[in-house]
Motif scaffolding. Structure first.
Motif, PDB file in Angstrom:
ATOM      1  N   ARG A   1      -9.426   0.465  -2.047  1.00  0.00           N
ATOM      2  CA  ARG A   1      -9.385  -0.845  -2.706  1.00  0.00           C
ATOM      3  C   ARG A   1      -7.972  -1.391  -2.552  1.00  0.00           C
ATOM      4  O   ARG A   1      -7.091  -1.114  -3.363  1.00  0.00           O
ATOM      5  CB  ARG A   1      -9.758  -0.717  -4.190  1.00  0.00           C
ATOM      6  CG  ARG A   1     -11.084  -0.055  -4.438  1.00  0.00           C
ATOM      7  CD  ARG A   1     -12.223  -1.019  -4.239  1.00  0.00           C
ATOM      8  NE  ARG A   1     -13.496  -0.344  -4.562  1.00  0.00           N
ATOM      9  CZ  ARG A   1     -14.623  -0.623  -3.975  1.00  0.00           C
ATOM     10  NH1 ARG A   1     -14.672  -1.550  -3.044  1.00  0.00           N
ATOM     11  NH2 ARG A   1     -15.721   0.010  -4.304  1.00  0.00           N
ATOM     12  N   GLY A   2      -7.747  -2.145  -1.496  1.00  0.00           N
ATOM     13  CA  GLY A   2      -6.410  -2.614  -1.158  1.00  0.00           C
ATOM     14  C   GLY A   2      -5.718  -3.372  -2.276  1.00  0.00           C
ATOM     15  O   GLY A   2      -4.526  -3.221  -2.490  1.00  0.00           O
ATOM     16  N   LYS A   3      -6.459  -4.198  -3.016  1.00  0.00           N
ATOM     17  CA  LYS A   3      -5.847  -4.987  -4.086  1.00  0.00           C
ATOM     18  C   LYS A   3      -5.349  -4.131  -5.234  1.00  0.00           C
ATOM     19  O   LYS A   3      -4.529  -4.571  -6.025  1.00  0.00           O
ATOM     20  CB  LYS A   3      -6.839  -6.022  -4.611  1.00  0.00           C
ATOM     21  CG  LYS A   3      -7.046  -7.183  -3.662  1.00  0.00           C
ATOM     22  CD  LYS A   3      -7.875  -8.244  -4.293  1.00  0.00           C
ATOM     23  CE  LYS A   3      -6.931  -9.284  -4.845  1.00  0.00           C
ATOM     24  NZ  LYS A   3      -7.593 -10.502  -5.276  1.00  0.00           N
ATOM     25  N   ASP A   4      -5.813  -2.887  -5.331  1.00  0.00           N
ATOM     26  CA  ASP A   4      -5.392  -2.000  -6.421  1.00  0.00           C
ATOM     27  C   ASP A   4      -4.160  -1.177  -6.066  1.00  0.00           C
ATOM     28  O   ASP A   4      -3.584  -0.517  -6.919  1.00  0.00           O
ATOM     29  CB  ASP A   4      -6.528  -1.038  -6.806  1.00  0.00           C
ATOM     30  CG  ASP A   4      -7.724  -1.770  -7.372  1.00  0.00           C
ATOM     31  OD1 ASP A   4      -7.546  -2.897  -7.894  1.00  0.00           O
ATOM     32  OD2 ASP A   4      -8.841  -1.221  -7.294  1.00  0.00           O
ATOM     33  N   TYR A   5      -3.756  -1.200  -4.801  1.00  0.00           N
ATOM     34  CA  TYR A   5      -2.648  -0.344  -4.363  1.00  0.00           C
ATOM     35  C   TYR A   5      -1.299  -0.960  -4.703  1.00  0.00           C
ATOM     36  O   TYR A   5      -1.050  -2.126  -4.413  1.00  0.00           O
ATOM     37  CB  TYR A   5      -2.734  -0.089  -2.862  1.00  0.00           C
ATOM     38  CG  TYR A   5      -1.569   0.715  -2.348  1.00  0.00           C
ATOM     39  CD1 TYR A   5      -1.435   2.060  -2.690  1.00  0.00           C
ATOM     40  CD2 TYR A   5      -0.595   0.137  -1.563  1.00  0.00           C
ATOM     41  CE1 TYR A   5      -0.353   2.800  -2.237  1.00  0.00           C
ATOM     42  CE2 TYR A   5       0.484   0.880  -1.104  1.00  0.00           C
ATOM     43  CZ  TYR A   5       0.591   2.204  -1.444  1.00  0.00           C
ATOM     44  OH  TYR A   5       1.666   2.933  -1.001  1.00  0.00           O
ATOM     45  N   THR A   6      -0.430  -0.173  -5.317  1.00  0.00           N
ATOM     46  CA  THR A   6       0.950  -0.557  -5.575  1.00  0.00           C
ATOM     47  C   THR A   6       1.830   0.645  -5.274  1.00  0.00           C
ATOM     48  O   THR A   6       1.558   1.740  -5.756  1.00  0.00           O
ATOM     49  CB  THR A   6       1.160  -0.979  -7.045  1.00  0.00           C
ATOM     50  OG1 THR A   6       0.303  -2.082  -7.321  1.00  0.00           O
ATOM     51  CG2 THR A   6       2.594  -1.396  -7.295  1.00  0.00           C
ATOM     52  N   GLY A   7       2.863   0.445  -4.486  1.00  0.00           N
ATOM     53  CA  GLY A   7       3.787   1.521  -4.170  1.00  0.00           C
ATOM     54  C   GLY A   7       4.866   1.645  -5.222  1.00  0.00           C
ATOM     55  O   GLY A   7       5.084   0.745  -6.037  1.00  0.00           O
ATOM     56  N   ALA A   8       5.564   2.759  -5.194  1.00  0.00           N
ATOM     57  CA  ALA A   8       6.683   2.984  -6.113  1.00  0.00           C
ATOM     58  C   ALA A   8       7.916   2.204  -5.674  1.00  0.00           C
ATOM     59  O   ALA A   8       8.818   1.963  -6.465  1.00  0.00           O
ATOM     60  CB  ALA A   8       6.999   4.478  -6.182  1.00  0.00           C
ATOM     61  N   ARG A   9       7.944   1.794  -4.387  1.00  0.00           N
ATOM     62  CA  ARG A   9       9.072   1.036  -3.855  1.00  0.00           C
ATOM     63  C   ARG A   9       8.539   0.105  -2.773  1.00  0.00           C
ATOM     64  O   ARG A   9       7.415   0.274  -2.291  1.00  0.00           O
ATOM     65  CB  ARG A   9      10.132   1.966  -3.279  1.00  0.00           C
ATOM     66  CG  ARG A   9       9.622   2.887  -2.199  1.00  0.00           C
ATOM     67  CD  ARG A   9      10.708   3.800  -1.638  1.00  0.00           C
ATOM     68  NE  ARG A   9      10.207   4.892  -0.859  1.00  0.00           N
ATOM     69  CZ  ARG A   9       9.553   4.810   0.288  1.00  0.00           C
ATOM     70  NH1 ARG A   9       9.265   3.643   0.801  1.00  0.00           N
ATOM     71  NH2 ARG A   9       9.163   5.885   0.929  1.00  0.00           N
ATOM     72  N   ALA A  10       9.327  -0.869  -2.410  1.00  0.00           N
ATOM     73  CA  ALA A  10       8.918  -1.823  -1.382  1.00  0.00           C
ATOM     74  C   ALA A  10       8.628  -1.117  -0.064  1.00  0.00           C
ATOM     75  O   ALA A  10       9.321  -0.179   0.320  1.00  0.00           O
ATOM     76  CB  ALA A  10      10.013  -2.872  -1.175  1.00  0.00           C
ATOM     77  N   TRP A  11       7.604  -1.534   0.599  1.00  0.00           N
ATOM     78  CA  TRP A  11       7.145  -1.037   1.895  1.00  0.00           C
ATOM     79  C   TRP A  11       6.674   0.411   1.851  1.00  0.00           C
ATOM     80  O   TRP A  11       6.545   1.055   2.891  1.00  0.00           O
ATOM     81  CB  TRP A  11       8.186  -1.270   2.997  1.00  0.00           C
ATOM     82  CG  TRP A  11       8.316  -2.734   3.251  1.00  0.00           C
ATOM     83  CD1 TRP A  11       9.318  -3.549   2.781  1.00  0.00           C
ATOM     84  CD2 TRP A  11       7.393  -3.583   3.914  1.00  0.00           C
ATOM     85  NE1 TRP A  11       9.076  -4.847   3.135  1.00  0.00           N
ATOM     86  CE2 TRP A  11       7.900  -4.911   3.835  1.00  0.00           C
ATOM     87  CE3 TRP A  11       6.187  -3.372   4.568  1.00  0.00           C
ATOM     88  CZ2 TRP A  11       7.252  -5.994   4.390  1.00  0.00           C
ATOM     89  CZ3 TRP A  11       5.537  -4.455   5.117  1.00  0.00           C
ATOM     90  CH2 TRP A  11       6.074  -5.749   5.037  1.00  0.00           C
ATOM     91  N   GLU A  12       6.396   0.921   0.660  1.00  0.00           N
ATOM     92  CA  GLU A  12       5.759   2.231   0.578  1.00  0.00           C
ATOM     93  C   GLU A  12       4.375   2.098   1.199  1.00  0.00           C
ATOM     94  O   GLU A  12       3.743   1.051   1.116  1.00  0.00           O
ATOM     95  CB  GLU A  12       5.648   2.693  -0.864  1.00  0.00           C
ATOM     96  CG  GLU A  12       5.066   4.080  -0.963  1.00  0.00           C
ATOM     97  CD  GLU A  12       5.466   4.806  -2.219  1.00  0.00           C
ATOM     98  OE1 GLU A  12       4.889   5.854  -2.461  1.00  0.00           O
ATOM     99  OE2 GLU A  12       6.346   4.330  -2.944  1.00  0.00           O
ATOM    100  N   ALA A  13       3.893   3.157   1.823  1.00  0.00           N
ATOM    101  CA  ALA A  13       2.617   3.084   2.535  1.00  0.00           C
ATOM    102  C   ALA A  13       1.684   4.213   2.133  1.00  0.00           C
ATOM    103  O   ALA A  13       2.118   5.330   1.871  1.00  0.00           O
ATOM    104  CB  ALA A  13       2.867   3.156   4.040  1.00  0.00           C
TER     105      ALA A  13
END
Length: 103
Positions: A5-17
């Motif tokens: 679910r792409g809209k639910d993904y949040t990284g701990a830092r910018a550009w985390e993958a």
């Protein structure tokens, strides 16, 4: 099988993958960011698909710097050697497919 679910993904830092798959020398990763990515030149082809948010994609063509405004559903293709820099407008989630080990 995997559902992301792409809209639910949040990284701990910018550009985390989040790694989605590795397919015969290619990786498929879901990136989250709220910060620009530095100018770079890929050492292989890259497919950059905006899933959520907006991205101002800066790129160089014929010695000029241009900007394409990408929205959810838009895809940017960079061939090997193309210089570019992604600048999200707020938060963005991006699916990137590129050669394994590419920067």
């Amino acid at each position: 099988m995997k559902i992301v679910r792409g809209k639910d993904y949040t990284g701990a830092r910018a550009w985390e993958a989040q790694l989605i798959a590795v397919m015969q020398d290619a990786t498929v990763r879901l990136h989250w960011t709220d910060q620009p990515y530095p100018w770079h030149v890929n050492d292989g082809d890259e497919v950059f698909a905006v899933l959520d948010g907006e991205v101002a994609m800066h790129y160089r063509e014929d010695g000029r710097e241009l900007v394409a405004h990408l929205r959810a559903g838009d895809i940017f293709y960079a061939a090997e050697g193309d210089a570019h820099s992604a600048h999200p407008c707020g938060q963005a989630r991006i699916l990137v497919i590129e050669r394994t080990g590419s920067v």
